[in-house]
Structures are given as structure tokens and as C-alpha cells.
Design a protein around this motif. Structure first.
Motif, short mmCIF file in Angstrom:
data_model
loop_
_atom_site.label_atom_id
_atom_site.label_comp_id
_atom_site.label_asym_id
_atom_site.label_seq_id
_atom_site.Cartn_x
_atom_site.Cartn_y
_atom_site.Cartn_z
N VAL A 24 56.80 55.12 19.17
CA VAL A 24 57.31 56.10 18.21
C VAL A 24 57.30 55.43 16.83
O VAL A 24 57.96 54.42 16.63
N THR A 25 56.53 55.98 15.91
CA THR A 25 56.44 55.42 14.56
C THR A 25 56.84 56.48 13.54
O THR A 25 57.12 57.62 13.89
N GLY A 26 56.83 56.09 12.29
CA GLY A 26 57.15 57.02 11.21
C GLY A 26 58.64 57.28 11.04
O GLY A 26 59.03 58.23 10.38
N GLN A 27 59.47 56.43 11.62
CA GLN A 27 60.92 56.58 11.52
C GLN A 27 61.41 55.71 10.36
O GLN A 27 62.00 54.66 10.55
N THR A 28 61.14 56.15 9.15
CA THR A 28 61.34 55.31 7.97
C THR A 28 62.79 54.92 7.73
O THR A 28 63.06 53.90 7.11
N ALA A 29 63.75 55.69 8.24
CA ALA A 29 65.16 55.39 8.00
C ALA A 29 65.78 54.52 9.09
O ALA A 29 66.94 54.15 9.00
N ILE A 30 65.02 54.16 10.11
CA ILE A 30 65.59 53.39 11.21
C ILE A 30 65.89 51.96 10.77
O ILE A 30 65.15 51.37 9.98
N LEU A 31 67.00 51.43 11.27
CA LEU A 31 67.43 50.08 10.92
C LEU A 31 67.35 49.17 12.14
O LEU A 31 67.29 49.65 13.28
N PRO A 69 62.68 47.94 11.88
CA PRO A 69 63.21 48.60 10.69
C PRO A 69 62.13 49.29 9.86
O PRO A 69 61.05 48.73 9.64
N GLY A 70 62.41 50.53 9.47
CA GLY A 70 61.49 51.28 8.63
C GLY A 70 60.26 51.79 9.33
O GLY A 70 59.36 52.35 8.70
N ASP A 71 60.16 51.62 10.65
CA ASP A 71 58.96 52.06 11.36
C ASP A 71 59.29 52.85 12.62
O ASP A 71 59.06 54.04 12.69
N GLY A 72 59.81 52.19 13.68
CA GLY A 72 60.05 52.92 14.91
C GLY A 72 60.47 52.04 16.06
O GLY A 72 61.15 51.04 15.87
N PHE A 73 60.01 52.37 17.26
CA PHE A 73 60.40 51.67 18.48
C PHE A 73 59.43 52.06 19.59
O PHE A 73 58.59 52.94 19.42
N THR A 74 59.55 51.40 20.74
CA THR A 74 58.73 51.71 21.89
C THR A 74 59.62 52.13 23.05
O THR A 74 60.65 51.52 23.29
N ILE A 75 59.22 53.19 23.74
CA ILE A 75 59.91 53.65 24.93
C ILE A 75 59.07 53.24 26.14
O ILE A 75 57.87 53.52 26.19
#
Length: 95
Positions: A24-31, A69-75
Motif C-alpha cells: 500500500v503506497t501513496g499514504q503521504t500522511a502516515i508516520l 513514513p510518508g509512503d505506506g506499508f505492506t500487508i
């Protein structure tokens, strides 16, 4: 809080994988310290009915990685007993 859905694919019966992942990318507000949750959702795919999604929750573990941070994560998905295959709908949320 951000919410989304994705498809996780464990492959066909002939080429089934016991693990699969969704980036999951494009989550610019994630910390870095954001809390991420993901689960199988009762929504049909081309491979499985909503009822099969409910049954699969006892056979598939859904795990999330640490946020970038500023990007996303992996499930990550892991099939416990090697019998589930195909595509499943997952939902995720982070805060």
C-alpha cells in the motif's frame, strides 16, 4: 485515519502460495508510529463468495508491516493449513 481495500492473491490451486502480500503506497500522511490494521472482509471476489471470506478468517492470518513514513506499508497474508487459494478482499485502516 485512512481506510482502503485491496485484493490479496494466493494463486491458483495448481500454483498456490502459502503466503502473499499487498504493498500500500501513496499514504503521504502516515508516520513511523502509525497503527496499521488489516483483515479479510466479507466481500466477494472472482474466486470466493462473501461466505467463503468469513470461513477463510480461521485459515488465513493477515499481518501488517511497520509504516514507511510518508509512503505506506505492506500487508502480508499467511495460509495456515495450505488449503486456501485464490483472491480475497482485504480492508485496512491506519491511524
Amino acid at each position: 485515519m485512512a481506510v482502503g481495500t485491496a485484493i490479496i492473491d494466493f494463486g491458483s490451486a495448481a500454483s498456490m502460495s502459502r503466503d502473499a502480500s499487498v504493498v500500500v503506497t501513496g499514504q503521504t500522511a502516515i508516520l513511523a508510529g502509525s497503527k496499521i490494521e488489516a483483515w479479510l472482509m466479507g466481500s466477494s471476489t472472482a474466486d470466493h463468495s462473501a461466505d467463503e471470506h468469513i470461513m477463510a478468517t480461521t485459515m488465513i492470518d493477515i499481518i501488517t508491516s511497520v509504516a514507511t513514513p510518508g509512503d505506506g506499508f505492506t500487508i502480508y497474508g499467511l495460509v495456515r493449513d495450505g488449503t486456501m487459494h485464490g483472491q480475497f478482499t482485504i480492508q485496512w485502516v491506519w491511524s
